[in-house]
Design a protein around this motif. Structure first.
Motif, PDB file in Angstrom:
ATOM      1  N   ALA A  65       0.817  -1.219   0.000  1.00 45.49           N
ATOM      2  CA  ALA A  65       0.000   0.000   0.000  1.00 45.49           C
ATOM      3  C   ALA A  65       0.850   1.268   0.000  1.00 45.49           C
ATOM      4  N   GLU A  66       1.901   1.292   0.800  1.00 44.48           N
ATOM      5  CA  GLU A  66       2.731   2.496   0.897  1.00 44.48           C
ATOM      6  C   GLU A  66       3.469   2.763  -0.412  1.00 44.48           C
ATOM      7  N   GLN A  67       4.001   1.719  -1.049  1.00 43.28           N
ATOM      8  CA  GLN A  67       4.706   1.896  -2.313  1.00 43.28           C
ATOM      9  C   GLN A  67       3.771   2.360  -3.421  1.00 43.28           C
ATOM     10  N   MET A  68       2.493   1.992  -3.309  1.00 41.83           N
ATOM     11  CA  MET A  68       1.523   2.369  -4.333  1.00 41.83           C
ATOM     12  C   MET A  68       1.278   3.871  -4.386  1.00 41.83           C
ATOM     13  N   LEU A  73       1.707  -0.695  -8.718  1.00 46.04           N
ATOM     14  CA  LEU A  73       2.238  -2.057  -8.780  1.00 46.04           C
ATOM     15  C   LEU A  73       1.123  -3.020  -9.179  1.00 46.04           C
ATOM     16  N   PRO A  74       1.192  -3.591 -10.373  1.00 51.04           N
ATOM     17  CA  PRO A  74       0.126  -4.500 -10.817  1.00 51.04           C
ATOM     18  C   PRO A  74      -0.005  -5.744  -9.947  1.00 51.04           C
ATOM     19  N   GLN A  75       1.032  -6.043  -9.171  1.00 51.08           N
ATOM     20  CA  GLN A  75       0.968  -7.210  -8.283  1.00 51.08           C
ATOM     21  C   GLN A  75      -0.140  -7.088  -7.237  1.00 51.08           C
ATOM     22  N   THR A  76      -0.648  -5.900  -7.033  1.00 50.37           N
ATOM     23  CA  THR A  76      -1.722  -5.691  -6.066  1.00 50.37           C
ATOM     24  C   THR A  76      -3.101  -5.939  -6.675  1.00 50.37           C
TER      25      THR A  76
END
Length: 232
Positions: A65-68, A73-76
């Motif tokens: 969440a923080e990196q988003m 990030l499509p991994q989410t």
């Protein structure tokens, strides 16, 4: 003499009719069993995809969440996780496919083909239908598909798909502003589609059918020979 010949003909016709009846019933049963086998494989794949989607939402998304905030990030994304996982499966089983096609996807890789769009439209027109299964022809032979609708049931999903103005900047930077917007709450926007080849199960069913017919045919011929001898 003539009556004996007629009786032999009648017995022969009865045996041929019996063989045809046995063949018809066994062919139907074997073909149905082959379809049931493929259907079960498709259902297992669908359940596995559901588990991957659930795991992504509950376990992966919170960690990233923080990196988003700075990078999308499509991994989410549950769809990305499921399709990528099953993409690895295709290295061994090339004819097995799992997709989550959408009419208006953010990532054009998920754009629905014509037949997939028809499935999605069917779900949109029939909101009470929660599953669809049928056979279709592919370049590698017949395949059975299993499809389920993807409906926007969580308003949180609209953060990325309602309007360009409300979409996260990192999302727009990665995918642009042309696609994947205008979605509505409780609207069917996509579908989960599993496709499993039927060629191998059908071939096995046909081989078993031919073997059975050969065995039963031999028995019927033997019976015919014995009855004909008794008539003479």
């Amino acid at each position: 003499m003539k009556s004996k010949a007629n009786l032999s003909l009648i017995v022969g016709a009865m045996l041929l009719t019996g063989l045809a009846a046995v063949g018809f019933v066994e062919n139907y049963v074997m073909q149905r069993n082959a379809r049931d086998t493929v259907s079960e494989q498709a259902r297992v794949m669908m359940e596995a995809a559901q588990a991957i989607r659930h795991y992504t939402v509950k376990e992966i998304r919170p960690l990233l969440a923080e990196q988003m905030q700075s990078e999308f990030l499509p991994q989410t994304v549950p769809a990305y996780a499921a399709t990528t996982t099953f993409g690895s499966l295709r290295e061994e089983y090339r004819d097995f496919t799992y997709r989550e096609p959408a009419l208006n996807p953010t990532n054009l890789r998920n754009k629905a083909t014509d037949w997939e769009a028809e499935i999605i439209q069917y779900f949109r027109n029939n909101p009470d239908v929660t599953e669809l299964s049928d056979r279709r022809e592919t370049p590698t032979g017949p395949a059975l598909y299993l499809a389920k609708p993807i409906k926007i049931g969580d308003a949180g999903c609209l953060t990325c798909h309602s309007t360009v103005a409300d979409a996260p900047r990192p999302l727009l930077k990665k995918y642009g502003m042309e696609h994947g917007f205008g979605w509505q709450l409780n609207e069917v926007v996509a579908a989960q589609v599993v496709s499993v080849p039927m060629t191998v199960p059908v071939q096995k069913a046909q081989a078993a059918f031919y073997l059975l017919i050969a065995a039963v045919g031999s028995i019927f011929v033997g019976i015919g020979v014995v009855i004909n001898s008794l008539i003479k």
